[in-house]
Scaffold this motif. Structure first.
Motif, PDB file in Angstrom:
ATOM      1  N   ARG A 100       0.842  -1.211   0.000  1.00 29.85           N
ATOM      2  CA  ARG A 100       0.000   0.000   0.000  1.00 29.85           C
ATOM      3  C   ARG A 100       0.872   1.255   0.000  1.00 29.85           C
ATOM      4  O   ARG A 100       0.533   2.258  -0.608  1.00 29.85           O
ATOM      5  N   SER A 101       2.000   1.184   0.666  1.00 27.94           N
ATOM      6  CA  SER A 101       2.889   2.342   0.764  1.00 27.94           C
ATOM      7  C   SER A 101       3.914   2.429  -0.362  1.00 27.94           C
ATOM      8  O   SER A 101       4.422   3.514  -0.630  1.00 27.94           O
ATOM      9  N   HIS A 102       4.227   1.305  -1.014  1.00 26.33           N
ATOM     10  CA  HIS A 102       5.375   1.305  -1.920  1.00 26.33           C
ATOM     11  C   HIS A 102       5.114   0.854  -3.352  1.00 26.33           C
ATOM     12  O   HIS A 102       6.003   0.997  -4.189  1.00 26.33           O
ATOM     13  N   LEU A 103       3.955   0.306  -3.652  1.00 34.65           N
ATOM     14  CA  LEU A 103       3.678  -0.132  -5.015  1.00 34.65           C
ATOM     15  C   LEU A 103       3.007   0.979  -5.805  1.00 34.65           C
ATOM     16  O   LEU A 103       2.186   1.732  -5.266  1.00 34.65           O
ATOM     17  N   ASP A 104       3.330   1.063  -7.082  1.00 37.69           N
ATOM     18  CA  ASP A 104       2.659   2.036  -7.946  1.00 37.69           C
ATOM     19  C   ASP A 104       1.190   1.683  -8.121  1.00 37.69           C
ATOM     20  O   ASP A 104       0.333   2.558  -8.124  1.00 37.69           O
ATOM     21  N   LYS A 105       0.909   0.390  -8.279  1.00 36.93           N
ATOM     22  CA  LYS A 105      -0.479  -0.061  -8.393  1.00 36.93           C
ATOM     23  C   LYS A 105      -0.751  -1.027  -7.247  1.00 36.93           C
ATOM     24  O   LYS A 105      -0.132  -2.075  -7.140  1.00 36.93           O
ATOM     25  N   CYS A 106      -1.668  -0.657  -6.385  1.00 39.16           N
ATOM     26  CA  CYS A 106      -1.989  -1.451  -5.203  1.00 39.16           C
ATOM     27  C   CYS A 106      -3.395  -2.022  -5.353  1.00 39.16           C
ATOM     28  O   CYS A 106      -4.313  -1.321  -5.753  1.00 39.16           O
TER      29      CYS A 106
END
Length: 141
Positions: A100-106
């Protein structure tokens, strides 16, 4: 399966069990309720039947899942997580929060059921009876 990592490290030794391709995804699918080979195969688009079969056998021998026969002809099994396998839910939740904090698409978020607010991870000290921020990783005696 052969141990990949011969290191005195909890992370390395855990990866020897759950670090192979597809393994965590298989455990996750069982956790969310897909319990038969055909359900797992359907949900895990792209996994070969042979690899799924091998991983299920390995997870059973590692004590993360149990298999129970539900049909004799042909033999079909239902898979359940053991207590050890169920404990991986905290790992999955941590991965969801990290994503949630680090992916471009969550694709998912972790929420509190009652108020629908996203949650955070907190570490709790049972001795002090409080949440803590100061943590250290130390060697086991």
């Amino acid at each position: 399966m052969k141990a990949t990592y011969d290191l005195p490290c909890n992370i390395a030794q855990t990866l020897n069990i759950i670090g192979d391709r597809w393994t965590l995804l298989i455990v996750h699918e069982i956790l969310v309720g897909h319990k038969t080979f055909s359900e797992l195969k359907k949900e895990l688009n792209g996994i070969s039947s042979n690899l799924l079969s091998d991983r299920l056998k390995y997870l059973e021998s590692s004590g993360l899942i149990s298999a129970s026969l539900y049909s004799d002809h042909p033999p079909r099994y239902e898979y359940k997580l053991t207590e050890s396998g169920e404990a991986l839910e905290d790992v999955f939740n941590s991965i969801i929060l990290w994503g949630r904090s680090h992916l471009d698409k969550c694709y998912k978020k972790l929420i509190h059921d009652r108020c629908q607010t996203e949650v955070n991870i907190a570490y709790y000290c049972p001795h002090c009876n409080e949440n803590v921020d100061e943590l250290s990783v130390v060697e086991v005696d």
